[in-house]
Design an enzyme around this catalytic site. Sequence first.
Site, PDB file in Angstrom:
ATOM      1  N   HIS A 282      48.916  41.896   0.153  1.00  0.00           N
ATOM      2  CA  HIS A 282      49.085  40.220   0.458  1.00  0.00           C
ATOM      3  C   HIS A 282      49.275  39.250   1.446  1.00  0.00           C
ATOM      4  O   HIS A 282      49.679  39.282   2.159  1.00  0.00           O
ATOM      5  CB  HIS A 282      49.404  39.950  -0.863  1.00  0.00           C
ATOM      6  CG  HIS A 282      50.177  38.350  -1.547  1.00  0.00           C
ATOM      7  ND1 HIS A 282      49.793  37.775  -0.778  1.00  0.00           N
ATOM      8  CD2 HIS A 282      50.214  37.997  -3.018  1.00  0.00           C
ATOM      9  CE1 HIS A 282      49.643  36.359  -1.337  1.00  0.00           C
ATOM     10  NE2 HIS A 282      50.246  36.625  -2.426  1.00  0.00           N
ATOM     11  N   HIS A 333      40.128  36.201   6.413  1.00  0.00           N
ATOM     12  CA  HIS A 333      40.498  35.999   5.362  1.00  0.00           C
ATOM     13  C   HIS A 333      39.665  36.059   4.163  1.00  0.00           C
ATOM     14  O   HIS A 333      37.971  35.411   4.597  1.00  0.00           O
ATOM     15  CB  HIS A 333      41.307  34.366   5.415  1.00  0.00           C
ATOM     16  CG  HIS A 333      42.364  33.837   4.694  1.00  0.00           C
ATOM     17  ND1 HIS A 333      42.006  33.427   3.660  1.00  0.00           N
ATOM     18  CD2 HIS A 333      43.830  34.214   4.068  1.00  0.00           C
ATOM     19  CE1 HIS A 333      42.547  33.278   2.530  1.00  0.00           C
ATOM     20  NE2 HIS A 333      43.867  33.379   3.358  1.00  0.00           N
ATOM     21  N   ASP A 392      48.142  35.923   9.451  1.00  0.00           N
ATOM     22  CA  ASP A 392      48.905  37.121  10.115  1.00  0.00           C
ATOM     23  C   ASP A 392      49.055  37.552  11.092  1.00  0.00           C
ATOM     24  O   ASP A 392      49.943  38.205  11.634  1.00  0.00           O
ATOM     25  CB  ASP A 392      48.758  37.384   8.710  1.00  0.00           C
ATOM     26  CG  ASP A 392      49.573  37.600   7.123  1.00  0.00           C
ATOM     27  OD1 ASP A 392      50.390  37.848   7.042  1.00  0.00           O
ATOM     28  OD2 ASP A 392      48.469  37.753   6.602  1.00  0.00           O
TER      29      ASP A 392
END
Length: 455
Positions: A282, A333, A392
């Site tokens: 996460h 994702h 990210d």
Amino acid sequence: MENYEGKQFEETMLDNLCDLTTKKGPIDQELYSKYEVKRGLRDLDGRGVLVGLTEIGEVHSYIIDEGEMVPVPGRLIYRGYDIDDLARGFMEDNRFGFEETAYLLLFGDLPNKQELLDFHHLLDIYQKLPDNFARDMILNLPSKDIMNGMARSVLGFYSYDSNPDDTSIRNVLKQCIRLIAAFPSLAVYSYQAYTHYHGNESLVIHSPQPELSLAENILYMLRPNHKYTQLEARLLDLALVLHAEHGGGNNSSFVTHVVTSTGTDTYSAIASALGSLKGPKHGGANHKVIQMFHDIKENISDWQDEEQLSAYLNRILLKEAFDRSGLIYGIGHAVYSISDPRAMVLKHYASKLAAEKGLENEFKLYAKVEELAPQIIAKHMKIYKGVSANVDFYSGFVYQMLNLPLEMFTPIFALSRIAGWSAHRIEEIVNGGKIIRPAYKNVIPRQAYVPLNER
């Protein structure tokens, strides 16, 4: 009498108990299909199982055309406002946006100038930790993980609250705003305690300054000389805005809904969300992106040589390089396929900071991997949708350019997402009533009881 003393007994017993725990092996995978189990609360086509309604955040990544799911460029929407428009608004005005975004998420509307000023002042009041809190809850109990330290501190707030179990909207709102304001100090002080007690560095802590934004205060408290450029502070602020909310279905926000639905206190709910975000699946993914790029730079002589770079990305995907996981971190994702809007916004401004820092070549390497990785993944894997860089991918690079320590990457995520968690907690209280309790089917056969002396 059996000898129960010594370390050897403990280790042997744990080994035996571990064998008992794992001897039956995993559940038969075919049973998941037989009973139509939505593993991970996801349909086979990747869509999330609908478990609730929200007015806070929307993640838009596909349309339905004649019954078919068609991927579209990703959009992230806060309370009806597109994240691109929100970011452009405060960035072009040369002002900070996280406080404004937190107001929007909590109350559903953008503040006017006076409302924003008043909200800033309330956050300033709540930035100050209770007397002796930093000493007793953080410095005297340093944690080897900043996220665990923050979770313990959040639970510690319960003891300093005169009315911690009151779940009226007014009281919960006060608790949430207090946590939003305090999170930068909790994160930074936990990090400084960690470096002092586990890294033998000098312990120097600084109080947040009321005239600064939350993003500025993070850099002010972290850096011994307090110095930062406006571009640095504004880019960190932008990252906070982009991470503040991601719909009710992301794991930590869903945890907030689940735990809140039990009627428990704010501090227990937010500590649970922190535990969820800590997980590398996460909130910890940007760690792996940084480590992966460090490995790429060590093994690739020409960063812009597509053939050489593609070959190494192939090796990573085939579990022959980096951590042998077969993952190209930062690519792909659970929801977005064509593009992650957060990554798109962050990439644009990251290029500006890279130019200020003299890191244009490193930025070009990131851009080249972003271009090549989806093509390589598509060749090797059967996937129901495309893949693209996620937030990210660039957030870790931005944090690295800001000289933020690796241990602070996920805590930075947390002190942003607390705004979204708070909004979701309040929404659950306002609209709730039923405890959230999904079903699990038991698939082990019935067994007859056997008396102890016959086993």
